[in-house]
Design a protein around this motif. Structure first.
Motif, PDB file in Angstrom:
ATOM      1  N   ARG A 195       0.849  -1.191   0.000  1.00  0.00           N
ATOM      2  CA  ARG A 195       0.000   0.000   0.000  1.00  0.00           C
ATOM      3  C   ARG A 195       0.887   1.244   0.000  1.00  0.00           C
ATOM      4  O   ARG A 195       1.097   1.896   1.029  1.00  0.00           O
ATOM      5  N   ASP A 247      -6.150   1.730   4.847  1.00  0.00           N
ATOM      6  CA  ASP A 247      -6.192   3.123   4.410  1.00  0.00           C
ATOM      7  C   ASP A 247      -7.264   3.373   3.361  1.00  0.00           C
ATOM      8  O   ASP A 247      -7.386   4.491   2.857  1.00  0.00           O
ATOM      9  N   ASP A 248      -8.057   2.363   3.036  1.00  0.00           N
ATOM     10  CA  ASP A 248      -9.023   2.492   1.945  1.00  0.00           C
ATOM     11  C   ASP A 248     -10.364   2.994   2.491  1.00  0.00           C
ATOM     12  O   ASP A 248     -11.026   2.301   3.281  1.00  0.00           O
ATOM     13  N   GLU A 249     -10.763   4.194   2.079  1.00  0.00           N
ATOM     14  CA  GLU A 249     -11.977   4.815   2.608  1.00  0.00           C
ATOM     15  C   GLU A 249     -13.221   3.994   2.293  1.00  0.00           C
ATOM     16  O   GLU A 249     -14.120   3.845   3.121  1.00  0.00           O
ATOM     17  N   GLU A 250     -13.281   3.452   1.083  1.00  0.00           N
ATOM     18  CA  GLU A 250     -14.459   2.676   0.694  1.00  0.00           C
ATOM     19  C   GLU A 250     -14.620   1.451   1.588  1.00  0.00           C
ATOM     20  O   GLU A 250     -15.732   1.130   2.044  1.00  0.00           O
ATOM     21  N   ILE A 251     -13.518   0.770   1.862  1.00  0.00           N
ATOM     22  CA  ILE A 251     -13.562  -0.415   2.716  1.00  0.00           C
ATOM     23  C   ILE A 251     -13.905  -0.038   4.155  1.00  0.00           C
ATOM     24  O   ILE A 251     -14.740  -0.679   4.805  1.00  0.00           O
ATOM     25  N   GLN A 294      -2.954   2.451 -12.016  1.00  0.00           N
ATOM     26  CA  GLN A 294      -2.521   2.732 -10.652  1.00  0.00           C
ATOM     27  C   GLN A 294      -1.781   4.060 -10.633  1.00  0.00           C
ATOM     28  O   GLN A 294      -1.128   4.442 -11.605  1.00  0.00           O
ATOM     29  N   ARG A 311     -10.115   8.076  10.200  1.00  0.00           N
ATOM     30  CA  ARG A 311     -10.557   8.442   8.853  1.00  0.00           C
ATOM     31  C   ARG A 311     -10.923   9.913   8.810  1.00  0.00           C
ATOM     32  O   ARG A 311     -11.396  10.483   9.756  1.00  0.00           O
ATOM     33  N   ARG A 334      -9.348  -5.765  -1.544  1.00  0.00           N
ATOM     34  CA  ARG A 334     -10.560  -5.536  -2.345  1.00  0.00           C
ATOM     35  C   ARG A 334     -11.337  -6.838  -2.526  1.00  0.00           C
ATOM     36  O   ARG A 334     -12.568  -6.849  -2.488  1.00  0.00           O
ATOM     37  N   GLN A 342     -13.298  -7.407   0.549  1.00  0.00           N
ATOM     38  CA  GLN A 342     -14.464  -6.513   0.573  1.00  0.00           C
ATOM     39  C   GLN A 342     -15.597  -7.079  -0.277  1.00  0.00           C
ATOM     40  O   GLN A 342     -16.755  -7.140   0.163  1.00  0.00           O
ATOM     41  N   TYR A 357      -6.303  -3.559   3.837  1.00  0.00           N
ATOM     42  CA  TYR A 357      -6.393  -2.222   3.249  1.00  0.00           C
ATOM     43  C   TYR A 357      -6.861  -1.221   4.307  1.00  0.00           C
ATOM     44  O   TYR A 357      -7.950  -0.654   4.213  1.00  0.00           O
TER      45      TYR A 357
END
Length: 731
Positions: A450, A697-701, A576, A731, A666, A669, A695
């Protein structure tokens, strides 16, 4: 008479061919030992710890190398190996090479000598079994502590076969000495008591069947041998704690996720080793046929267990390969003297030797021809040119220019930095994950997987210098965004410092980067390991040189445009951060569409189709890929589309573990979402926990997991979110 003469001729020729095999196999392993064995991401920290022990006259009991882990108690699994390696390394470049060559010569020599002792001195089947070993062993790099386990398994295995009729447990005292050395060199030492225990049980059963009564003398002999080998395992600096790494730490999820050797083989390599296993099984089966079923059933059981292990972890392949010749030897050992053996024609033995001698002779010549990519001359040339996964050039430059202070880098570079003198707490970490707790192993793994977390790590640890090796091809983009200066660049490594430090060292300009890159290729040509060149191009793009990177990618020879790594690099460059512009992406897509081998470009074309909203085309492409060839990122895209369309195929694909990387957050998720839709909240909660773990740091997750935890009152998931935020920020 003519038939007898032919038989005699075949027998004499077979003996000469076997002697030639002995010469060639030993020549191959000795010559191979003189490749650049220190060019290995997992060896430098062993040198550093061995040096510390020699200089301090003490066992390494706490971390003194990595500043986030300073002072933490450690269980050093390899003290004897590390001291031997350091002493060899101290002799110069040839010291580790000599150590490697001697170790492998002993390994193969023990098997060859056993073949002579056990009546298989001219066996072509034994030659084939031993000839397969280098192929199994090449899964791992040649010089590592695993060598102790290779030697331990073979020496102990041969000793057991030769002393199968032992009448006293005291006979095993040489193996007690071996076991002590093994225990203090590698965690594979647990195989010692296991091998003795299983073999002893087999001998008890055999003797009981033969004598039709309970063989108390045999039980006492082998029970005593087992206890002897087990008890001497405690002759180590850590006592019972020495059993912690092999029985617990190797099973940690962070180890399995972030240590490459814990992953299974994939693609062509998996196919190759499946075929190799079939050949090995055929060799063993033929040996058993000619010996009327004679074999060590305990060795056969261990071979099967290691083969099962290879399905999930490629590090088991070398040990599995060791049991192939041991099984052949056991067949000769247990062959009944009262039953006539089936004999193959002498000319079949000649043919068997020829089958192994031809490729073996070619392998020896390849090592020595100075032209092939795996020849010693070419391997050393590439090493001297800095073409390595290790930051050799950056490390040498830092020492020359007096760069000191805290360093930040991926774990793969920690070993070389420590080996070359940064061994007083300057390094962030290394690949010796066994001395770290699970939380720090996770941190080490995440910084590689990451790169967006890099800035958070820099804020937390406040390093003075960042070292980027070839694995850090996306780091430059984040470093430049945060104001770090590039003070050294080579195609395979770079050095960065904070804007307020080392003003005596000028910033490397974009023009200098381009000139350095071009000069390297113009002077030395393309690297023999094209994966390095692919990462170099990714790093150029990360440095902000998109047009230059695109030109270098497109200018590669036509044959390379058909290689899988080329299109994997194209996918990373286009999808990416930092991404190629739409113009460059469309040019690559046009090239992919013009190619005839659609399988190589399939995932790239699917991502391009999805990128412009044509999900039908993306699904058509991905569903056309054979299921056993669907890769991590292709499967991720297909699963996302299935979920968005609420297709029933989503759950089955999400539950597949063979096509996703364990560390792909992902995927976890999407699995959670699919399980929730299927009405399985417990399974969904577990998948959300893994998604947050991989993950963080992943906002969606994080948003999805928080929403799920609140809706379903998942205490464990809520705790995982809180724990993650403490380490990786709110967050």
């Amino acid at each position: 008479m003519l038939k007898e003469n032919e038989t005699s001729l075949a027998h004499r020729l077979n003996g000469k061919l076997h002697r030639l095999f002995v010469v060639l196999i030993l020549a191959f392993v000795v010559v191979s030992g003189f490749q650049p064995v220190m060019n290995n991401v997992d060896i430098g920290w062993h040198v550093a710890q061995g040096r510390w022990m020699v200089q301090h006259g003490a066992i390494y009991r706490q971390d003194v190398l990595d500043y986030p882990n300073l002072g933490h108690a450690v269980i050093d699994e390899y003290p004897l190996f590390q001291v031997m390696l350091y002493l060899a390394w101290s002799l110069g470049w040839w010291g580790p090479c000599l150590l490697t060559a001697v170790a492998y010569a002993v390994l193969f020599g023990v098997l060859l000598k056993a073949g002579h002792t056990l009546g298989l001195q001219n066996s072509s089947l034994l030659a084939l079994a031993i000839g397969l070993m280098p192929l199994f062993l090449q899964v791992a790099v040649p010089l590592r502590p695993h060598l102790a386990t290779y030697l331990g398994v073979v020496v102990l295995g041969v000793f057991l076969l030769r002393h199968r009729e032992a009448t006293s447990w005291t006979t095993f005292w040489p193996m007690a000495v071996l076991q002590i050395a093994w225990t203090n060199s590698h965690s594979g030492f647990v195989l010692g008591p296991l091998m003795v225990g299983l073999f002893g049980a087999e001998m008890v059963v055999r003797q009981g069947i033969k004598g039709k009564s309970l063989p108390w003398a045999t039980i006492l002999t082998w029970g005593g041998a087992f206890l002897l080998i087990l008890l001497v395992c405690f002759v180590n600096p850590y006592g019972t704690a020495r059993f912690y790494p092999p029985f617990y730490q190797d099973r940690l999820e962070s180890i399995r996720a972030y240590v490459g050797e814990m992953e299974p083989l994939a693609g062509g390599a998996a196919t190759f080793y499946t075929g190799l296993t079939l050949i090995a099984a055929t060799v063993v089966a033929l040996t058993m046929f000619f010996r009327r079923g004679a074999v060590s059933f305990s060795f056969l059981l261990l071979a099967i267990l290691f083969y099962v292990e290879t399905i999930s972890a490629k590090k088991a392949w070398p040990t599995f390969g060791l049991f192939v010749p041991l099984l052949v030897l056991s067949s000769g050992t247990f062959a009944s003297s009262s039953s006539p053996l089936r004999k193959a024609s002498g000319w079949w033995n000649v043919l068997g030797h020829a089958a192994v001698l031809v490729p073996l002779a070619m392998a020896v010549m390849t090592r020595l021809d100075g032209i092939s990519d795996v020849s010693l001359k070419v391997l050393w040339q590439e090493y001297d040119r800095g073409r390595s996964e290790l930051s050799w050039e950056a490390t040498a430059w830092m020492k020359t220019h007096g760069v000191t202070g805290r360093l930040f880098h991926r774990s793969e570079d920690g070993g070389i930095l420590q080996q070359e003198g940064y061994d007083h707490g300057e390094t962030f970490g290394d690949t010796g994950f066994g001395k770290f707790d699970e939380a720090f192993i996770h941190e080490n793994g995440l910084v590689g997987e990451r790169p967006a977390l890099l800035l958070r790590y820099l804020q937390t640890y406040q390093p003075d210098t960042v070292v980027c090796g070839t694995f850090c091809y996306q780091w430059p983009w984040y470093l430049k965004m945060n104001g770090w200066r590039l003070i050294f660049y080579s195609p395979n490594s770079s050095v960065w410092t904070r804007s307020d430090l080392r003003n005596d060292l000028p910033t490397v300009t974009d023009e200098e980067v381009a000139r350095t890159f071009d000069h390297d290729v113009a002077t030395y040509g393309l690297p023999t390991d094209f994966r390095l060149y692919g990462r170099n191009i990714l790093a150029l793009n990360s440095l902000g040189l998109e047009n230059f990177a695109f030109d270098k990618l497109k200018a590669l020879p036509e044959a390379m445009h058909h290689a899988p790594w080329y299109w994997e690099a194209a996918r990373i460059l286009c999808f990416q951060s930092p991404r190629f512009s739409p113009i460059h992406r469309n040019e690559l897509l046009h090239e992919a569409e013009q190619m005839s081998d659609n399988g190589v470009t399939a995932e790239f074309r699917a991502w391009c189709a999805d990128g412009v909203g044509d999900t039908d085309e993306a699904v058509r492409i991905l569903e056309g890929i054979p299921q056993n060839q669907l890769g991590n990122y292709g499967a991720e895209l297909l699963l996302r589309i299935y979920l968005k369309r609420q297709q029933p195929e989503a759950l089955a694909l999400a539950r597949r573990m063979d096509c996703f990387d364990l560390r792909n957050g992902r995927h976890w998720q999407y699995l959670a979402e699919a399980e929730e839709r299927a009405g399985h909240p417990k399974e969904a909660a577990r998948a959300w926990e893994k998604a947050v773990f991989y993950y963080p740091d992943d906002e969606e997750i994080l948003d999805g997991a928080a929403s799920f935890a609140e809706q379903f009152k998942s205490v464990a998931l809520s705790q995982a979110l809180v724990a993650s935020s403490k380490v990786y920020g709110e967050r």
